[in-house]
Design an enzyme around this catalytic site. Structure first.
Site, PDB file in Angstrom:
ATOM      1  N   THR A   1      24.504 100.589  61.460  1.00 20.39           N
ATOM      2  CA  THR A   1      23.289 100.541  61.039  1.00 20.39           C
ATOM      3  C   THR A   1      22.556  99.341  61.323  1.00 20.39           C
ATOM      4  O   THR A   1      21.360  99.343  61.779  1.00 20.39           O
ATOM      5  CB  THR A   1      23.271 100.664  59.334  1.00 20.39           C
ATOM      6  OG1 THR A   1      23.886 101.891  59.126  1.00 20.39           O
ATOM      7  CG2 THR A   1      21.675 100.868  58.793  1.00 20.39           C
TER       8      THR A   1
ATOM      9  N   CYS B   1      30.393 101.005  60.472  1.00 19.84           N
ATOM     10  CA  CYS B   1      29.065 101.275  60.383  1.00 19.84           C
ATOM     11  C   CYS B   1      28.247 100.612  61.413  1.00 19.84           C
ATOM     12  O   CYS B   1      28.613  99.415  61.881  1.00 19.84           O
ATOM     13  CB  CYS B   1      28.739 100.961  59.048  1.00 19.84           C
ATOM     14  SG  CYS B   1      27.178 100.362  58.767  1.00 19.84           S
TER      15      CYS B   1
HETATM   16  P1  XMP Z   1      34.374  99.433  54.532  1.00 16.53           P
HETATM   17  O1  XMP Z   1      33.971  98.233  55.139  1.00 16.53           O
HETATM   18  O2  XMP Z   1      35.289  99.405  53.468  1.00 16.53           O
HETATM   19  O3  XMP Z   1      32.948 100.146  53.989  1.00 16.53           O
HETATM   20  O4  XMP Z   1      34.980 100.465  55.699  1.00 16.53           O
HETATM   21  C1  XMP Z   1      33.200 101.674  53.678  1.00 16.53           C
HETATM   22  C2  XMP Z   1      31.542 101.996  53.393  1.00 16.53           C
HETATM   23  O5  XMP Z   1      30.738 101.838  54.616  1.00 16.53           O
HETATM   24  C3  XMP Z   1      29.791 102.919  54.608  1.00 16.53           C
HETATM   25  N1  XMP Z   1      29.722 103.853  55.644  1.00 16.53           N
HETATM   26  C4  XMP Z   1      28.877 103.773  56.519  1.00 16.53           C
HETATM   27  N2  XMP Z   1      27.836 103.014  56.775  1.00 16.53           N
HETATM   28  N3  XMP Z   1      27.220 104.304  58.719  1.00 16.53           N
HETATM   29  C5  XMP Z   1      26.716 103.234  57.814  1.00 16.53           C
HETATM   30  O6  XMP Z   1      25.727 102.627  57.946  1.00 16.53           O
HETATM   31  C6  XMP Z   1      28.132 105.051  58.647  1.00 16.53           C
HETATM   32  O7  XMP Z   1      28.454 105.694  59.579  1.00 16.53           O
HETATM   33  C7  XMP Z   1      29.233 104.776  57.445  1.00 16.53           C
HETATM   34  N4  XMP Z   1      30.143 105.507  57.136  1.00 16.53           N
HETATM   35  C8  XMP Z   1      30.450 104.858  55.978  1.00 16.53           C
HETATM   36  C9  XMP Z   1      30.095 103.831  53.151  1.00 16.53           C
HETATM   37  O8  XMP Z   1      29.104 102.961  52.180  1.00 16.53           O
HETATM   38  C10 XMP Z   1      31.268 103.455  52.852  1.00 16.53           C
HETATM   39  O9  XMP Z   1      31.838 103.676  51.527  1.00 16.53           O
END
Ligand code: XMP
Length: 506
Positions: free
Chosen positions: A326, A324
Site C-alpha cells: 500500500t 503489503c
Molecule cells: P504482518 O507484518 O504480520 O502483517 O505480515 C499482517 C497484516 O498485513 C495486512 N495485510 C495487507 N495490507 N495489503 C495491505 O495493505 C495487503 O495485501 C495485505 N494483506 C495483509 C493485514 O492487516 C494483516 O493482518
C-alpha cells in the site's frame, strides 16, 4: 478476575512527538530493575483484552489472511491462549467454506457437547461412516425419532466391519450397555464421574431419556493439556471471523455467527471510510451487540470514527504488513509506532486496540503492546508454519558458499490485496481481463521456507515477551503497560542510524 485494561490515560506530551515518523526498529527500551525471579510464560500474567468483552491469556492473534488463518491455525492460536481470525478470502458468494472453518474450530474441543452429531439406528453404516468422515467426529449418538438415546457408534465400531448392507444398530453399543447421566453436568463433575466409572464417553439425558449432551474423555484431556486456552462458556475454543463491508458481508456474518464465531471482524484496507460507516450501521441493525472489531485505521480520527459507531475493538495498521505494498503504491500510511500512539490516545479507556502488522522480530511484540496495542495481530511472523493453509512446494536453491543446489520446501505467503489473492477470490470465469487489471493490487505474493508447527514459534514469542517484562522491571504485562504509559521517557530510546545497526543488523 478480569484484567483492568481501561487504565486512565496519562499520555505524556512527549510521546507523540518522540514517535512521529517512527516504527519498531527506531526504538530500544532502557532496562529497569528486575523484580522477576523466573521468566516463565506459565508463571507470568500476560492477560489482555481482545475486545471490550473478550479477554485473552496471551496477547497473540493470527491474521485473517488466506495464507495464515484457517481452522488449523485458529485451533493452535486459541489452545495457546490467543485467538485466530478466519479470513474471508473465499470466492464471493461462497460462504459455506468459511463457515466450515469456524465449525471445525468450535467442534475441536468441548466441555459438554450440547448438540452432538446423531444418527438413526436404522441408518446404513455407510451413511454413519460418511458422517464421521465429513464432520471429523468419531462418535455418533444413536437416537430415535423422539430424541431418546438408543446407543453410541464410534469409529472403533466401524473398524473391520462390513459396511455394505449393514445398519447402525448392528454395530452400535446399545443403550443398556452404556453409562448415562441424567440431568445437566459441568465438565469438572463429568471428569470425576467418568474416572470413577471408567468410561470414555458420557451421554447426558433428561428424565425421559432424551439426549441433552455428550462429554468425552478426549475433550477433558485437551482441557488439561491447554490450561491457557481461549474458551467460551461451553468449553469450546473461541474463534474470530472476518467479513468485508460490501457484497455478501451481512449474509456471511449471519452464517458465521450461527456457526458460533465469537467475534466478527469487518476488515477493509481503509476503515475510516463511508463504506465502513454503512457497514457498521447495517451490522448493528441486524445483529445487535454481537462482538465487533473493525479496521484498519492508523489515525486518532479514524479510531474515534470507529468508536463513535460502536465497535468493540479497533484494528490498527495501514501498510506495515509483510505482504503489503500500500505505501509503495499509494504513498499513504502511518509508521506503525506513530499509528499505535495516536490511536491509543483516541481509544484508551473505551475500546482495546489490535496492533496489526509489521512485527518481524519478537522484540517488536513488546513495543506493539507498550506503544498502544492490547493485542498483536501476526501474519508474516507465522508464515510457512505447518498450520498455515496451502501446499508445500519443493524449490531448487543454490547455496552461495558451495554452489551446491538443494531442494528446499516452501509455502506461499501473500497479501490479501495481492493480485493473486484477489483473482482467487473472484469468479474468474465471469471477470474479464480488464476487470482484473483495474483492481489495483496493494499486496504481493512471496515464497517462505516451510517450517514445523507454529506452537514452538508462539512459545518463543511468549518467552521473549516474558523476558521483556523482566527487563522492564514489572511482574505482569498489564503492570508494565501501566508503568510505561505513566512515564514513557524512562523507557524509550530513539535510535541513531548507527545504534539501529548495532541493535538489529546481524
Ligand atoms: P504482518 O507484518 O504480520 O502483517 O505480515 C499482517 C497484516 O498485513 C495486512 N495485510 C495487507 N495490507 N495489503 C495491505 O495493505 C495487503 O495485501 C495485505 N494483506 C495483509 C493485514 O492487516 C494483516 O493482518
Amino acid at each position: 478476575m478480569s484484567i483492568d485494561w481501561r487504565y486512565p490515560e496519562r499520555v505524556s506530551t512527549t510521546l507523540p512527538g518522540l514517535v512521529r515518523g517512527a516504527t519498531f526498529d527506531d526504538f530500544l527500551f532502557a532496562p529497569q530493575f528486575s523484580v522477576l525471579a523466573r521468566r516463565d510464560p506459565r508463571a507470568i500474567d500476560l492477560r489482555c483484552a481482545f475486545t471490550q468483552h473478550l479477554e485473552l491469556k496471551r496477547p497473540l492473534v493470527s491474521a485473517n489472511m488466506d495464507t495464515v488463518t484457517r481452522s488449523a491455525m485458529a485451533i493452535a492460536m486459541a489452545e495457546e491462549g490467543g485467538i485466530g481470525v478466519i479470513d474471508r478470502g473465499f470466492r464471493s458468494g461462497e460462504i459455506a467454506p468459511q463457515v466450515r472453518e469456524v465449525e471445525l474450530v468450535k467442534r475441536h474441543q468441548h466441555g459438554v457437547i450440547r448438540t452432538p452429531y446423531t444418527i438413526a439406528a436404522d441408518a446404513p453404516l455407510a451413511v454413519a461412516a460418511e458422517r464421521m468422515h465429513a464432520t471429523g467426529v468419531g462418535t455418533l449418538v444413536v437416537t430415535g425419532s423422539d430424541g431418546r438415546v438408543a446407543g453410541l457408534l464410534t469409529t472403533r465400531d466401524l473398524r473391520f466391519a462390513t459396511v455394505e448392507g449393514a445398519v447402525v444398530a448392528s454395530r452400535m453399543t446399545p443403550r443398556d450397555r452404556l453409562i448415562l447421566h441424567t440431568g445437566p453436568l459441568d465438565s469438572a463433575d463429568a471428569a470425576r464421574q467418568m474416572a470413577a466409572r471408567k468410561v470414555k464417553k458420557l451421554p447426558l439425558v433428561d428424565t425421559d431419556g432424551r439426549l441433552l449432551g455428550l462429554v468425552t474423555a478426549k475433550d477433558l484431556l485437551k482441557h488439561a493439556a491447554h490450561p491457557f486456552a481461549t474458551r467460551d462458556s461451553e468449553g469450546r475454543l473461541r474463534v474470530g471471523a472476518a467479513i468485508g463491508a460490501t457484497g455478501d458481508y451481512l449474509e456471511r456474518a449471519a452464517e458465521l455467527i450461527r456457526a458460533g464465531a465469537d467475534v466478527i471482524v469487518i476488515d477493509i484496507a481503509h476503515g475510516h471510510s463511508v463504506v465502513m460507516d454503512r457497514a457498521i450501521a447495517a451490522f448493528r441493525a441486524r445483529f445487535g451487540d454481537v462482538d465487533l472489531v473493525a479496521g484498519n485505521v492508523a489515525t486518532a480520527e479514524g479510531t474515534r470514527f470507529l468508536i463513535d459507531r460502536g465497535v468493540n475493538a479497533v484494528k490498527v495498521g495501514i501498510g506495515p504488513g509483510g505482504g503489503c505494498t500500500t505505501r509503495l503504491n499509494t504513498n499513504f500510511g502511518v509508521p506503525q509506532v506513530q499509528a499505535l500512539v495516536a490511536c491509543r490516545e483516541a481509544a484508551a479507556g473505551v475500546v482495546p486496540l489490535i496492533a496489526d502488522g509489521g512485527v518481524k522480530r519478537d522484540g517488536a511484540l513488546v513495543q506493539a503492546l507498550l506503544f498502544g496495542g492490547d493485542t498483536v495481530m501476526l501474519g508474516s511472523a507465522l508464515a510457512g508454519t505447518a498450520e498455515t493453509p496451502g501446499d508445500i512446494v519443493q524449490k531448487r536453491v543454490v547455496i552461495p558458499e558451495s554452489s551446491r543446489a538443494v531442494q528446499v520446501p516452501f509455502k506461499v505467503f501473500r497479501g490479501m490485496a495481492s493480485l493473486q489473492a484477489i483473482v482467487d477470490r473472484l469468479d474468474v470465469e465471469d471477470a474479464d481481463a480488464a476487470d482484473v487489471e483495474a483492481l489495483g493490487a496493494e499486496g504481493m505474493e512471496i515464497s517462505v521456507p516451510a517450517r514445523g508447527s507454529v506452537r514452538p514459534v508462539l512459545g518463543d514469542m511468549l518467552r521473549h515477551l516474558c523476558s521483556a517484562i523482566s527487563y522492564g522491571g514489572e511482574a505482569s504485562l498489564a503492570d508494565l503497560r501501566h508503568r510505561f504509559r505513566e512515564n514513557p521517557s524512562r523507557y524509550v530510546i530513539r535510535l541513531s542510524e548507527a545504534a539501529r545497526r548495532e541493535s538489529f543488523d546481524r
